[in-house]
Scaffold this motif. Structure first.
Motif, short mmCIF file in Angstrom:
data_model
loop_
_atom_site.label_atom_id
_atom_site.label_comp_id
_atom_site.label_asym_id
_atom_site.label_seq_id
_atom_site.Cartn_x
_atom_site.Cartn_y
_atom_site.Cartn_z
N THR A 70 0.86 -1.18 0.00
CA THR A 70 0.00 0.00 0.00
C THR A 70 0.89 1.22 0.00
O THR A 70 1.67 1.44 0.94
CB THR A 70 -0.92 0.03 1.23
OG1 THR A 70 -1.77 -1.12 1.22
CG2 THR A 70 -1.79 1.28 1.22
N HIS A 268 -8.73 -0.73 -6.38
CA HIS A 268 -8.13 -0.68 -5.03
C HIS A 268 -9.15 -0.09 -4.06
O HIS A 268 -9.71 0.98 -4.30
CB HIS A 268 -6.88 0.19 -5.04
CG HIS A 268 -6.09 0.14 -3.77
ND1 HIS A 268 -5.25 -0.90 -3.47
CD2 HIS A 268 -6.03 0.99 -2.71
CE1 HIS A 268 -4.69 -0.69 -2.30
NE2 HIS A 268 -5.15 0.44 -1.81
N ILE A 270 -9.87 1.13 -0.17
CA ILE A 270 -9.32 1.57 1.12
C ILE A 270 -10.49 1.75 2.09
O ILE A 270 -11.45 2.47 1.78
CB ILE A 270 -8.53 2.88 1.00
CG1 ILE A 270 -7.32 2.70 0.08
CG2 ILE A 270 -8.08 3.38 2.36
CD1 ILE A 270 -6.53 3.97 -0.15
N SER A 280 -6.37 -1.96 3.15
CA SER A 280 -6.72 -1.83 1.74
C SER A 280 -6.53 -3.16 1.04
O SER A 280 -5.85 -4.06 1.56
CB SER A 280 -5.85 -0.75 1.07
OG SER A 280 -4.48 -1.14 1.09
N ALA A 358 -5.57 5.99 -3.17
CA ALA A 358 -6.21 4.82 -3.76
C ALA A 358 -5.85 4.70 -5.24
O ALA A 358 -5.59 3.60 -5.74
CB ALA A 358 -7.73 4.91 -3.59
#
Length: 609
Positions: A70, A268, A270, A280, A358
């Motif tokens: 991440t 993605h 989060i 995430s 993100a």
């Protein structure tokens, strides 16, 4: 349970060098370890070196089956996210601290003329000031270390301080002014303590403004050593003033970003709860290559939230792209889950930074997935079948041209093999002596220089030569090969097609009349698009570097909206160009007269190479 061996080399070749958090999983999908790094690539590479690993680390590495990363804006955010993940998951290979709900504070003593800063837990019996609480002792130690470098307030224990007869090592490495032996006056030391308190109270902007005035005054009085010292203090403050946006706003939201590239897509997600990023995850839906990010999100969101009744649905979902079906999806989710949900796209402040994080992670994860060695091998095999070749190609070369209205023209050559990009074989050619803007002549010169050396026995012959362009570029490349008597090389031209949309390219195999159209789902087309885009990126980078040298101007000159006055204000605000280059776009936006949009333009210009 999967038995596939983790391919460390393929993973490390694609991982980013940005700050962030990494999570290591075993073959059963169980989390083994969570760590943070200022440079993910360097930190993760250290796990897979041949020698020097401790027994514990070697045991961890032997169990790794998957690593997720991440990316964060800075190491401070990585630290906070790492602590949140460790506390929530308690991985077996992490050092776990007992949660006794005793939060740490920064303590400033007040019993003598030379107060000390330190970490404190427990009851506040000692006389002095307490700043906090802080989420972890690690966060305090990092801040104390930076404050020690900046203002040099002592952090030693009272018993050690009272019994010194000569300066300790902290004085030698310029992290203390040695008040223990009287090397600093009480007045000067009190000023350093006051500045430390201003920072700990959150008055960083006022502190920076005060130091800036001090620096200017010292410079006007020709006290250049003092001015340089204050400049360094301002630089240190800029680095510790990173916005810890993970904890600054309260709210329960999901931040979802989609990234689409030739060959796949990544979504993605989060999760933010009570203003804190809890974790995430990457998802790789199978989608047609011509779909947009908005279309990917419109297909993903209903499956993600309606596919299981256990997944929590927040009241707000931040997305990175809009689609006409989002209102319908919101109504369906509200009906199925019993409360309304809002999709937001244009966000500001902390939510904007969550959204950017993100997007960055989606793009990075997709790049890593597409760069996987096994994936590229499959694409090479598909290319062999699509072009009807007797053997699988092992070396592809692609050429592209970049210039600005004919200025500083650069041609790029990128090379791919079955294991991915061969960056050591990349080449750039500065084009000279051609009419400005004549891409055909530029391509001719680059190919002539490259293959003339090859005909003399220098370098390796590619299996396929790819040129980015239509029939004109194709003919130019064919003429060069014929002039150099190179006849056994497969030539492939790539034209964007009428719509100029990814997935709709027209290919020319060996001759301009031999057209080849591949499906948008074709792995062979994805490989061609990948190497074409890489050649384009490499050419643009080289062109910008050459153009910058040719113009021989200040780094800040040429940025729209940044005139002489703003340049002076920026350099004054940050204490110099190097500190400005180190700053993030968010930090640049804090400078007087700099909007968020202009800050992003300045950041992009300073890091364009």
């Amino acid at each position: 349970m999967s038995t596939e061996v983790f391919n460390a080399a393929a993973f490390l070749s694609a991982v980013t060098g940005k700050p962030g958090v990494y999570r290591m999983f075993d073959a059963a999908g169980e989390l083994l370890y969570v760590g943070k790094a200022n440079n993910l690539k360097k930190r993760l590479s250290s796990y897979f070196r041949q020698t020097g690993l401790s027994p514990k680390t070697a045991a961890l590495v032997s169990r790794i089956h998957q690593i997720d990363t991440t990316v964060t804006a800075n190491e401070t955010e990585a630290l906070l996210l790492e602590q949140s993940l460790i506390k929530g998951s308690r991985p077996p290979y992490n050092i776990l601290l007992r949660d006794d709900k005793s939060y740490p504070y920064v303590y400033l003593s007040s019993r003598d003329a030379y107060p000390r800063l330190g970490l404190h837990r427990g009851t506040k019996k000692a006389k002095g000031r307490y700043f906090g609480p802080y989420p972890s002792a690690g966060a305090i130690r990092e801040s104390l270390s930076l404050l020690q470098k900046t203002f040099k307030v002592r952090q030693c224990e009272e018993s050690y301080f009272r019994n010194r007869t000569r300066p300790c090592l902290q004085y030698q490495i310029k992290r203390c002014k040695a008040p223990c032996v009287g090397f600093v006056s009480e007045e000067e030391y009190a000023e350093d303590v006051r500045h430390s308190v201003m920072f700990l109270e959150g008055r960083s902007n006022a502190l920076t403004d005060e130091l800036t005035r001090t620096m200017e005054s010292a410079a006007q009085n020709l006290e250049f050593e003092r001015a340089a010292e204050v400049r360094d203090q301002i630089g240190q403050l800029r680095r510790v003033q990173d916005q810890q946006n993970i904890d600054t706003e309260y709210g329960n939201v999901d931040v979802i970003a989609a990234a689409v590239m030739p060959g796949g897509a990544c979504v993605h997600v989060i999760m933010v709860r009570q203003g804190r990023v809890l974790g995430s995850r990457n998802h790789f839906p199978r989608v047609p290559i011509e779909q947009t990010s908005g279309e990917v999100l419109a297909a993903f969101l209903p499956q993600y939230y309606l596919g299981t009744g256990e997944r929590e649905l927040p009241k707000e979902i931040i997305v990175n792209a809009v689609h006409e079906d989002l209102p319908v999806i919101a109504d369906a989710l509200a009906q199925a889950r019993g409360h309304a949900v809002a999709f937001t796209h244009r966000v500001r402040g902390t939510r904007s930074r969550w959204q950017s994080m993100a997007v960055t992670n989606a793009e990075q994860a997709l790049t890593s997935m597409l760069g996987n060695r096994q994936n590229i091998q499959t694409r090479f095999e598909a290319l062999q079948e699509a072009l009807g070749l007797d053997e699988m190609p092992t070396r592809l070369e692609c050429y592209d041209i970049s210039h600005t209205s004919g200025e500083s023209t650069v041609a790029s050559c990128v090379v791919f093999g079955p294991e991915g990009p061969l960056k050591s074989d990349y080449r750039r050619y500065n084009i000279e002596g051609v009419t400005a803007g004549d891409d055909y002549a530029a391509m001719q010169q680059a190919l002539m220089r490259r293959f003339a050396k090859l005909s003399e026995g220098e370098g390796k012959m590619p299996d396929i030569l790819i040129v980015d362009g239509g029939k004109g570029q194709m003919k130019m490349a064919r003429d060069v090969l014929q002039e150099l008597a190179i006849h056994d090389l497969t030539l492939l031209g790539v034209a964007k097609g009428v719509t100029r949309k990814a997935g709709m390219e027209t290919l020319y195999l060996n001759e301009s009349h031999n057209e080849l159209v591949l499906s948008g789902h074709s792995p062979a087309l994805h490989l061609i698009q990948h190497i074409r885009d890489e050649a384009h990126r490499f050419a643009i980078t080289g062109h910008r570097q050459r153009r910058g040298k040719t113009r021989n101007t200040s780094t800040l000159e040429g940025i729209p909206g940044v005139g002489p006055k703003r340049r002076r204000e920026l350099l004054k605000h940050f204490g110099g160009l190097q500190e400005l280059i180190r700053a993030s776009a968010v930090e640049i936006a804090k400078a007087p007269g700099i909007s968020k949009k202009l800050a992003e333009q300045i950041y992009t210009a300073l890091h364009s190479d």
